[in-house]
Motif scaffolding. Structure first.
Motif, PDB file in Angstrom:
ATOM      1  N   ALA A  85       0.863  -1.174   0.000  1.00  0.00           N
ATOM      2  CA  ALA A  85       0.000   0.000   0.000  1.00  0.00           C
ATOM      3  C   ALA A  85       0.902   1.228   0.000  1.00  0.00           C
ATOM      4  N   CYS A  86       0.766   2.059  -1.029  1.00  0.00           N
ATOM      5  CA  CYS A  86       1.635   3.238  -1.176  1.00  0.00           C
ATOM      6  C   CYS A  86       0.888   4.293  -1.985  1.00  0.00           C
ATOM      7  N   SER A  87       0.882   5.524  -1.530  1.00  0.00           N
ATOM      8  CA  SER A  87       0.123   6.575  -2.216  1.00  0.00           C
ATOM      9  C   SER A  87       0.537   6.732  -3.675  1.00  0.00           C
ATOM     10  N   ALA A  88       1.837   6.743  -3.987  1.00  0.00           N
ATOM     11  CA  ALA A  88       2.341   6.814  -5.373  1.00  0.00           C
ATOM     12  C   ALA A  88       1.585   7.845  -6.206  1.00  0.00           C
ATOM     13  N   LEU A  89       1.482   9.060  -5.688  1.00  0.00           N
ATOM     14  CA  LEU A  89       0.597  10.065  -6.272  1.00  0.00           C
ATOM     15  C   LEU A  89       1.059  10.646  -7.607  1.00  0.00           C
ATOM     16  N   LYS A  90       2.363  10.691  -7.864  1.00  0.00           N
ATOM     17  CA  LYS A  90       2.867  11.303  -9.100  1.00  0.00           C
ATOM     18  C   LYS A  90       3.484  10.255 -10.037  1.00  0.00           C
ATOM     19  N   HIS A  91       3.491  10.589 -11.316  1.00  0.00           N
ATOM     20  CA  HIS A  91       4.126   9.725 -12.313  1.00  0.00           C
ATOM     21  C   HIS A  91       5.583   9.454 -11.935  1.00  0.00           C
ATOM     22  N   THR A  92       6.300  10.499 -11.518  1.00  0.00           N
ATOM     23  CA  THR A  92       7.717  10.318 -11.178  1.00  0.00           C
ATOM     24  C   THR A  92       7.889   9.369  -9.988  1.00  0.00           C
ATOM     25  N   TYR A  93       6.971   9.404  -9.035  1.00  0.00           N
ATOM     26  CA  TYR A  93       7.050   8.488  -7.885  1.00  0.00           C
ATOM     27  C   TYR A  93       6.863   7.048  -8.362  1.00  0.00           C
ATOM     28  N   ARG A  94       5.912   6.864  -9.268  1.00  0.00           N
ATOM     29  CA  ARG A  94       5.653   5.513  -9.773  1.00  0.00           C
ATOM     30  C   ARG A  94       6.832   5.004 -10.597  1.00  0.00           C
ATOM     31  N   ASP A  95       7.496   5.905 -11.323  1.00  0.00           N
ATOM     32  CA  ASP A  95       8.695   5.512 -12.059  1.00  0.00           C
ATOM     33  C   ASP A  95       9.782   5.008 -11.104  1.00  0.00           C
ATOM     34  N   VAL A  96       9.946   5.694  -9.976  1.00  0.00           N
ATOM     35  CA  VAL A  96      10.932   5.258  -8.972  1.00  0.00           C
ATOM     36  C   VAL A  96      10.561   3.871  -8.448  1.00  0.00           C
ATOM     37  N   LEU A  97       9.282   3.655  -8.170  1.00  0.00           N
ATOM     38  CA  LEU A  97       8.846   2.369  -7.628  1.00  0.00           C
ATOM     39  C   LEU A  97       9.041   1.231  -8.632  1.00  0.00           C
ATOM     40  N   LEU A  98       8.787   1.504  -9.907  1.00  0.00           N
ATOM     41  CA  LEU A  98       8.908   0.460 -10.937  1.00  0.00           C
ATOM     42  C   LEU A  98      10.352   0.126 -11.294  1.00  0.00           C
ATOM     43  N   ARG A  99      11.211   1.132 -11.328  1.00  0.00           N
ATOM     44  CA  ARG A  99      12.594   0.939 -11.757  1.00  0.00           C
ATOM     45  C   ARG A  99      12.669   0.170 -13.076  1.00  0.00           C
TER      46      ARG A  99
END
Length: 180
Positions: A85-99
């Motif tokens: 469970a993670c807010s992941a509110l911005k595209h850039t945050y999701r990019d970091v999470l996906l790697r």
């Protein structure tokens, strides 16, 4: 996604109060996957800042997002499965999470601000004050299809939301394998 490889991680995302932890935990139980609350990866300074009613900056979020991405990496490399469970509110945050991984899926819990504000007003024992909800909606960049996202409405029961996620994944939660 029929016939696709089973994702090694699901990231249940959305603004505070959308039900991320509840839905992620229910998905974990249904699938037999490990559940991790993204909040547990925050450094103490972030928790204190939010508890004091101050929104986090991007600089505050980078170490937190990288810690979650490290957990996803460890799990996927060990052929495990995790739901976070993670807010992941911005595209850039999701990019970091996906790697750059293509074996991770986002589950976006979509709801309107009025409904979520009502939920936050009744929530007890959480460090995130309801007053920060407006800043979360201002920060939110809804995910796009290219981001491996499944969007579900939070206007349903938890069971119906979980069923909807599994249906959109074309995934049989009882057998833990992708349907063809």
């Amino acid at each position: 996604m029929a016939g696709a490889e089973l994702p090694c991680a699901l990231i249940v995302m959305g603004v505070s109060g959308s039900g991320k932890s509840t839905v992620a935990e229910a998905l974990g139980k249904r699938l037999g996957w490990r559940f991790k609350d993204g909040d547990s990866f925050h450094p103490a300074s972030n928790v204190a800042k939010m508890a004091a009613g101050h929104p986090l900056t991007d600089e505050d979020r980078w170490p937190w997002l990288n810690a979650i991405a490290d957990e996803i990496e460890r799990t996927c490399e060990a052929d495990g499965h995790v739901i976070i469970a993670c807010s992941a509110l911005k595209h850039t945050y999701r990019d970091v999470l996906l790697r750059g991984r293509d074996d991770v899926r986002f589950v976006f819990l979509k709801g309107n601000q009025e409904l979520i504000a009502d939920r936050l007003a009744h929530r007890k024992g959480h460090f995130m004050p309801p007053e920060l909800l407006t800043s979360q909606f201002k920060t939110l960049e809804p995910p796009e299809a290219s981001e491996h996202v499944i969007t579900v409405s939070i206007d349903e029961t938890i069971e119906a939301i979980v069923d909807g996620v599994l249906r959109q994944l074309k995934f049989d939660g009882e057998k833990h394998k992708a349907m063809s």
